[in-house]
Design an enzyme around this catalytic site. Structure first.
Site, PDB file in Angstrom:
ATOM      1  N   HIS A 197       6.814   1.426   5.058  1.00  0.00           N
ATOM      2  CA  HIS A 197       6.212   0.659   6.155  1.00  0.00           C
ATOM      3  C   HIS A 197       7.168   0.431   7.323  1.00  0.00           C
ATOM      4  O   HIS A 197       7.068  -0.573   8.016  1.00  0.00           O
ATOM      5  CB  HIS A 197       5.692  -0.696   5.666  1.00  0.00           C
ATOM      6  CG  HIS A 197       4.542  -0.602   4.726  1.00  0.00           C
ATOM      7  ND1 HIS A 197       3.934  -1.717   4.180  1.00  0.00           N
ATOM      8  CD2 HIS A 197       3.862   0.471   4.213  1.00  0.00           C
ATOM      9  CE1 HIS A 197       2.938  -1.338   3.387  1.00  0.00           C
ATOM     10  NE2 HIS A 197       2.884   0.000   3.388  1.00  0.00           N
ATOM     11  N   ASP A 243       0.438   7.637  -4.784  1.00  0.00           N
ATOM     12  CA  ASP A 243       0.795   6.762  -3.661  1.00  0.00           C
ATOM     13  C   ASP A 243       2.117   6.066  -3.957  1.00  0.00           C
ATOM     14  O   ASP A 243       2.263   4.867  -3.741  1.00  0.00           O
ATOM     15  CB  ASP A 243      -0.319   5.744  -3.407  1.00  0.00           C
ATOM     16  CG  ASP A 243      -0.083   4.913  -2.146  1.00  0.00           C
ATOM     17  OD1 ASP A 243       0.738   5.325  -1.299  1.00  0.00           O
ATOM     18  OD2 ASP A 243      -0.712   3.839  -2.006  1.00  0.00           O
ATOM     19  N   ASP A 271       4.784   7.404   2.432  1.00  0.00           N
ATOM     20  CA  ASP A 271       3.603   6.545   2.277  1.00  0.00           C
ATOM     21  C   ASP A 271       2.541   6.900   3.324  1.00  0.00           C
ATOM     22  O   ASP A 271       2.562   6.350   4.416  1.00  0.00           O
ATOM     23  CB  ASP A 271       4.006   5.078   2.413  1.00  0.00           C
ATOM     24  CG  ASP A 271       2.879   4.118   2.085  1.00  0.00           C
ATOM     25  OD1 ASP A 271       1.928   4.521   1.398  1.00  0.00           O
ATOM     26  OD2 ASP A 271       2.961   2.963   2.535  1.00  0.00           O
ATOM     27  N   HIS A 282      -4.026   8.414   0.091  1.00  0.00           N
ATOM     28  CA  HIS A 282      -4.605   7.860   1.321  1.00  0.00           C
ATOM     29  C   HIS A 282      -4.038   8.557   2.546  1.00  0.00           C
ATOM     30  O   HIS A 282      -2.834   8.750   2.672  1.00  0.00           O
ATOM     31  CB  HIS A 282      -4.474   6.342   1.399  1.00  0.00           C
ATOM     32  CG  HIS A 282      -3.092   5.792   1.518  1.00  0.00           C
ATOM     33  ND1 HIS A 282      -2.430   5.647   2.725  1.00  0.00           N
ATOM     34  CD2 HIS A 282      -2.235   5.307   0.593  1.00  0.00           C
ATOM     35  CE1 HIS A 282      -1.253   5.104   2.537  1.00  0.00           C
ATOM     36  NE2 HIS A 282      -1.092   4.890   1.239  1.00  0.00           N
ATOM     37  N   GLU A 310      -6.419   2.667   3.508  1.00  0.00           N
ATOM     38  CA  GLU A 310      -5.783   1.974   2.382  1.00  0.00           C
ATOM     39  C   GLU A 310      -4.837   0.892   2.867  1.00  0.00           C
ATOM     40  O   GLU A 310      -4.741  -0.181   2.271  1.00  0.00           O
ATOM     41  CB  GLU A 310      -5.021   2.984   1.512  1.00  0.00           C
ATOM     42  CG  GLU A 310      -4.470   2.407   0.208  1.00  0.00           C
ATOM     43  CD  GLU A 310      -3.075   1.803   0.344  1.00  0.00           C
ATOM     44  OE1 GLU A 310      -2.640   1.101  -0.582  1.00  0.00           O
ATOM     45  OE2 GLU A 310      -2.428   2.032   1.381  1.00  0.00           O
ATOM     46  N   GLU A 311      -4.114   1.158   3.945  1.00  0.00           N
ATOM     47  CA  GLU A 311      -3.039   0.264   4.362  1.00  0.00           C
ATOM     48  C   GLU A 311      -3.529  -1.109   4.810  1.00  0.00           C
ATOM     49  O   GLU A 311      -2.891  -2.119   4.526  1.00  0.00           O
ATOM     50  CB  GLU A 311      -2.221   0.902   5.497  1.00  0.00           C
ATOM     51  CG  GLU A 311      -1.425   2.134   5.089  1.00  0.00           C
ATOM     52  CD  GLU A 311      -0.279   1.826   4.142  1.00  0.00           C
ATOM     53  OE1 GLU A 311      -0.165   0.696   3.647  1.00  0.00           O
ATOM     54  OE2 GLU A 311       0.521   2.745   3.879  1.00  0.00           O
TER      55      GLU A 311
END
Length: 474
Positions: free
Chosen positions: A428, A357, A295, A283, A329-330
């Protein structure tokens, strides 16, 4: 390992080669069985040319944060398209409507009391959260550890901020704790809470909060939600043990109208069966904190580098290898759903799907979600992965968020698992930056992916399709 040929000295020597040094390889001579000349060419280039890490620097340091709907998200699409074109890989953009959430201001503090002078809170709003009322909100905190505890609070939660404390300490704890983050705000709102806080989902912390997606239940009021750092979660827990605690929260979140974006789709056309597709997924979007190096910048550059290396082969693999850099995606999975819908008619000819991922750690092995005989089909081709430490078949099924909409079509899934033991240290958060990715580990995983992708596209047979998913009983 049955039927696997021994590794050549040349391939073994590549593992200690200095990245970015030029590699010279003879044109591959593809035979009916495993071609170790092709393996040396693919793996050698991935280990020594250094393209993956250089490209990751372009994405993270150049493009930066790339949340769906943002200017960074649009810049990432343009960057990826230009990079594929420079590599000589055919590329197109497929439109996707994505959510456009803006974080805005975010701050909080524990109010002073007879027991404490007060403390600032390190926090990040959860993706999709509403903002606080103008001027913020002030309320007493009540601590819980599960959704069941929230439901049992009744009137005790009225007008309060519900604080979800949990014990995530290992990567495998993430799935359980993520449910609190996703559903916690609505669960709290149903019992009258005015706000929600959650301990960051993290395996390490230097007072760094970790954001992530949340969603609202349409049957409950929408209340603001944020993650606090592990240290501040411990502070709240200690203070609450001594009596009432009040916090002040100010979140400036907004959800704007959906924005136009794209899935970036690139292909290396198969020489014999171009309609049969091996799908490589990652992603392109990231959160608006850090620069998304693990990520999912690492996944993005691994699949891009695989396409570049395959396109350089003088003899393309038997089937088409399609790389999809998914949007959103997130905080929505719109890209994954859009791809499955747009390509519904051809999913029966998708012979494998593999999603990267899990960060840029070193490769560990292969997992499958396929029908009977899958391991036996791939085993003779696993030898080149041995020196990379990735030739084992691992327990558990292959999966992936963006490829999950392909499950009803029974597309076989393959996973190249990487070492994710430290992945959730930075996941994140503001700390997910280029310096956290080890160039050697990234090169090793890229090499493993390049060979595994070639195998899936070249092996004479195809993976048996898994059983159809069982629908839950009403």
């Amino acid at each position: 390992m049955s039927a696997a040929l021994p590794l050549s000295a040349a391939l073994l020597s590549l593992l200690t080669a200095t990245p970015k040094a030029p590699v010279r390889a003879e044109a591959p001579r593809v035979s009916a069985g495993p071609s170790f000349q092709v393996a040396e060419r693919l793996i050698g280039a991935a280990l020594t040319e250094g393209h993956a890490y250089t490209r990751l620097a372009e994405l993270t340091d150049g493009v930066g944060q790339r949340l769906s709907g943002s200017e960074g998200g649009a810049a990432a699409v343009a960057w990826a398209k230009k990079a594929f074109e420079a590599d000589g890989v055919a590329v197109r953009l497929e439109p996707v409507k994505v959510p456009h959430w803006v974080r805005g201001e975010g701050r909080g503090r524990v109010l002073a009391s007879e027991r404490t002078r007060g403390h600032a809170l390190a926090l990040l709003a959860l993706g999709g959260s509403v903002g606080t009322p103008e001027g913020g909100l002030t309320a007493e905190v009540i601590e819980v550890r599960s959704l069941e505890e929230v439901a049992a609070l009744g009137d005790k939660a009225q007008g309060k901020v519900v604080f979800f404390n949990h014990d995530m300490a290992q990567p495998q704890d993430y799935g359980r704790a993520a449910g609190l983050r996703t559903r916690g705000a609505s669960a709290a709102a149903k019992v009258g809470a005015v706000g929600m806080l959650i301990r960051s989902l993290s395996t390490a912390s230097l007072r760094t909060p970790h954001t992530g997606a949340m969603s609202y239940d349409e049957s409950a009021p929408r209340i603001p939600a944020a993650a606090v750092s592990v240290e501040d979660a411990e502070l709240l827990h200690r203070l609450l043990a001594g009596g009432p605690v009040k916090v002040e929260l100010v979140l400036g979140c907004q959800t704007l109208p959906d924005a136009d974006s794209f899935n970036v789709v690139a292909e290396v056309k198969g020489r014999e069966k171009p309609r049969e597709v091996v799908l490589l997924a990652a992603h392109l979007d990231s959160w608006d904190v850090g620069t998304g190096a693990h990520d999912d910048g690492a996944g993005v550059v691994m699949v891009m580098e695989t396409a570049r290396l395959l396109a350089k082969l003088e003899r393309a693999p038997r089937r088409t290898v399609r790389v999809v850099l998914y949007a959103n995606e997130e905080n929505g999975l719109r890209g994954g759903r859009a791809y499955a819908e747009a390509h519904a008619a051809e999913l029966g000819e998708h012979v494998a799907a593999l999603e990267m991922d899990g960060g840029g750690g070193k490769p560990q092995g292969v997992a499958l979600r396929a029908g009977a005989g899958a391991r036996e089909l791939l085993t003779p081709w696993m030898g080149p992965l041995e020196a990379l430490g990735a030739n084992a078949f691992l327990t558990g099924e292959a999966s992936g968020a963006d490829i999950s909409p392909l499950i009803p079509a029974r597309v076989p899934f393959v996973a190249l698992r990487v070492d994710a033991s430290r992945y959730f240290d930075v996941h994140h958060s503001e700390a997910d930056t280029l310096d956290k990715v080890d160039p050697k580990d990234l090169a090793h995983s890229t090499a493993a992916l390049a060979w595994l992708s070639y195998v899936l596209a070249e092996v004479p047979g195809v993976l048996a399709r898994p059983e159809a998913p069982v629908s839950p009983k009403p």
